[in-house]
Design a protein around this motif. Sequence first.
Motif, PDB file in Angstrom:
ATOM      1  N   LYS A   1      -0.252  14.238  57.648  1.00  0.00           N
ATOM      2  CA  LYS A   1      -0.139  12.792  57.796  1.00  0.00           C
ATOM      3  C   LYS A   1       1.069  12.260  57.028  1.00  0.00           C
TER       4      LYS A   1
ATOM      5  N   ILE B   1       4.263  10.146  58.420  1.00  0.00           N
ATOM      6  CA  ILE B   1       4.738   8.853  57.927  1.00  0.00           C
ATOM      7  C   ILE B   1       6.198   8.950  57.504  1.00  0.00           C
TER       8      ILE B   1
ATOM      9  N   ARG C   1       8.501   9.176  60.522  1.00  0.00           N
ATOM     10  CA  ARG C   1       8.649   7.920  61.274  1.00  0.00           C
ATOM     11  C   ARG C   1       9.624   6.995  60.573  1.00  0.00           C
TER      12      ARG C   1
ATOM     13  N   ASN D   1      13.262   6.025  62.077  1.00  0.00           N
ATOM     14  CA  ASN D   1      13.508   4.621  62.339  1.00  0.00           C
ATOM     15  C   ASN D   1      14.863   4.200  61.789  1.00  0.00           C
TER      16      ASN D   1
ATOM     17  N   ARG E   1      -3.496   3.952  51.385  1.00  0.00           N
ATOM     18  CA  ARG E   1      -2.194   4.498  51.767  1.00  0.00           C
ATOM     19  C   ARG E   1      -2.127   4.805  53.235  1.00  0.00           C
TER      20      ARG E   1
ATOM     21  N   ASP F   1      -1.916   4.531  57.012  1.00  0.00           N
ATOM     22  CA  ASP F   1      -1.344   3.524  57.886  1.00  0.00           C
ATOM     23  C   ASP F   1      -2.274   3.305  59.058  1.00  0.00           C
TER      24      ASP F   1
ATOM     25  N   TRP G   1       2.190  -0.332  63.920  1.00  0.00           N
ATOM     26  CA  TRP G   1       1.673   0.056  62.627  1.00  0.00           C
ATOM     27  C   TRP G   1       1.624  -1.160  61.720  1.00  0.00           C
TER      28      TRP G   1
ATOM     29  N   ARG H   1       6.794  -5.184  56.667  1.00  0.00           N
ATOM     30  CA  ARG H   1       8.164  -5.107  56.157  1.00  0.00           C
ATOM     31  C   ARG H   1       8.714  -6.467  55.796  1.00  0.00           C
TER      32      ARG H   1
ATOM     33  N   ARG I   1      10.430  -3.881  64.159  1.00  0.00           N
ATOM     34  CA  ARG I   1      10.593  -2.434  64.303  1.00  0.00           C
ATOM     35  C   ARG I   1      11.983  -1.978  63.899  1.00  0.00           C
TER      36      ARG I   1
END
Lengths: 232, 635
Positions: A67, A71, A74, A78, B37, B39, B54, B60, B99
Amino acid sequence: MVTMNLEGLEMIAVLVVVVLFVKVLEQFGLLEAGYDDSVEDELELSAVRHRPEGLEQLEAQTRFSRKELQILYRGFKNECPSGVVNEETFKDIYSQFFPQGDASTYAHFLFNAFDTDHNGSVSFEDFVMGLSILLRGTVQEKLNWAFNLYDINKDGYITKEEMLDIMKAIYDMMGKCTYPVLKEETPRQHVEVFFQKMDKNKDGVVTIDEFIDCCQNDENIMRSMHLFENVL
Amino acid sequence: MAAGVATWLPFARAAAVGWLPLAKKTMPKPPVDNSSRSDEILYVNVSGVRFQTWKNTLDRYPDTLLGSSEKEFFYNEDTQEYFFDRDPEMFRHILNFYRTGKLHYPRHECIQAFDEELAFYGIVPEIIGDCCMEEYRDRKKENQERLAEDTEANEAMDAPLPPHSTSRERLWRAFENPHTSTMALVFYYVTGFFIAVSVIANVVETVPCRPPKGSVKELPCGEKYQLAFFCMDTACVLIFTFEYLMRLFAAPSRCKFMRSVMSVIDVVAIMPYYIGLVMPENEDVSGAFVTLRVFRVFRIFKFSRHSQGLRILGYTLKSCASELGFLLFSLTMAIIIFATVMFYAEKGTKGSTFTSIPASFWYTIVTMTTLGYGDMVPNTIAGKIFGSICSLSGVLVIALPVPVIVSNFSRIYHQNQRADKMRAQQKVRLARIRMAKKGTTNAFLQYKEDRDRDSDSTALCVKNKSAFEHQHHHLLHCLEKTTNHEFTDEMTYSELCMTESVGFRTSRSTSLSSQQGAQNNSTGCCPRRARRRAAMRLANSTVSVSRGSVQELDTLHVKTTSIPPQTRSSLNAQADDLKLNCGEQDFTAAIISIPTPPANTPDESLPPSPAPIPGILRNTRATAYTHDTVKISSL
């Protein structure tokens, strides 16, 4: 003389016409010749992409769970859709955390520390390996990593010059407005203190063993090694 | 800090291990992070389109709606999702911002709609990415200019005169907007006629007429009928002088007026005549006198007050000054170069017309503009070659700035067209609004009638009226009871107005809770009736249900003074209470904010629009305005 003048002007006129014509030809001619080059350039740029190894392999090589790797990836992807971070981007990102000072020099050293295969870019594997050591590694591994960071030319010895560079880079990140005011010789003094502590045989360089020994004997350092463990 | 950078923070913190061996002091403890923690995926439902993202993505930007706890207000427990009743197309862009960290502006969307969405989601438009920022700014500026123009045009054109304007102000207004009074219009046409007469006389007096008896030589008409032309000229100049003096007197700022272009043209048009009167009739100065007559042709520019097209042309040329300057400069350079070359090329030939470089200027200009009179022709080969290059380059140089000037003219011309169209549209819109408003009042009055007729009011309520309407009518009823006045329609009101004497003007309704103040009492019952009636209609809102017209009402209302609702009392037919005042525009405050569903407005068949503030009404139909308007609640 008069005829000479006329002929001269005629010549000039004809010359001008010829020059114009040649320029027009050039437009078409050279255009054809340069076309191939531009196409090649374009191809080159888009070739830089990178795909990381599989999840299982990374899981095996690092100490992150599945996991956590998900994370991490990602977030990484991004920010850098192409899959690699080059030094400029790295410097940009790192500088954003230290707005008062200039973090580019230290970011450069940090980049080199992460870029283990020295190919000029940090891929996801490099990124994750580095993080694995820093967050989940043993104290030995962490100290190893720190030594690697300080050793700029990766020759196994930290010289005073290297240490000075690193120190200056760190103090640069502080910027101008500090209390007490930063003086010119502060980094140098700090380096002296460091070498006095670390350099046991006083040969002017610090080797990896001296470094690790010294740090393991220092309680403060040992305690602080566990500080950043729960960052992720 | 940019969002994406937040994802690198753990990395930066981890890299801090590198400082540990060098630290002079002990490191501080890290902050304890108790939050889970893991997500999770959030579901966001925007008008039926489900988005998933998410939780970290939304976190953010904590100072926006989606990033903060504000989104909990929109959480729907039943479906376990966040529901927003907004445009899903726009939401796509908003979510992409979270995003990728970059906000893009969709070019096909209306700029105002986009701005509203941004405002709703708490995102400042300044963070639009560079790729779309220019387009966004341009569109926004264009929109603002357009709105400013329209409001300006609305206010400027047909605004009624303030009641206590001096004759000077009235005169100035008559000059600037001839359509406001018939006198001004007459004067406008008269001056136009005389300008035309003057110009035609100037032209005709140079035409050769048949020679008078006893002479063979043909004379220009001006000299044959000298007296007639002189009289005509005098008449025109008198009219122009009179007009100029009147304008000078009426101008609010005389210095500014005297410096304006039109005034200068006026002066130039009439000065030659006076100078001619003053100057003696001798041969020496008659040459100068003739030159002065040329200036009479400037009278034709006076037409620009009468023609908008001329004004636009003048304005365009002024705004393209830089392009014209460039054109002129480049032409001058080219002329000098080519003239020099042509002169030296043609220097040797016998009988060459290129006698000097300035003489060659003429050839160059004629060639570059492709006129080609043929009075100066190169004979040598070099001259011919350079001559052809000259003509080619002339075409290019002149063709370059022309499109810029053309596009400027087109833009300005269309702006003017648009202003006229807007004015026409506005009238139609106002008419529609008035009709819609009449509908509501009638509905309410009908309800009252039926209620009064039958004591059993409950039966009436069964008639096809929505809950909204019931509540609205109940509210109006409450107001009537509060003020002890009743609503009525215009016919009854006008009858009352006529039958009641002026004395009622001063009797104030005592039942009003808070008086508006003496300002509402004005003189004149019936002369103001027309305006009051209009205001009454305005006051009864429920405009057509389209959101647009609600907005119009909003703007309409904003223009009038906002008053507390009690002035509605003046709508009442009760004799002792006619508030015959001209503060009627104040009526608008009361009901204006209530759009009713289509059942009430027979002339509108549009579906009800969602109100901007849902939740205030159960059926989310009313719009609550921030000024002193009646708020409808579903209680």
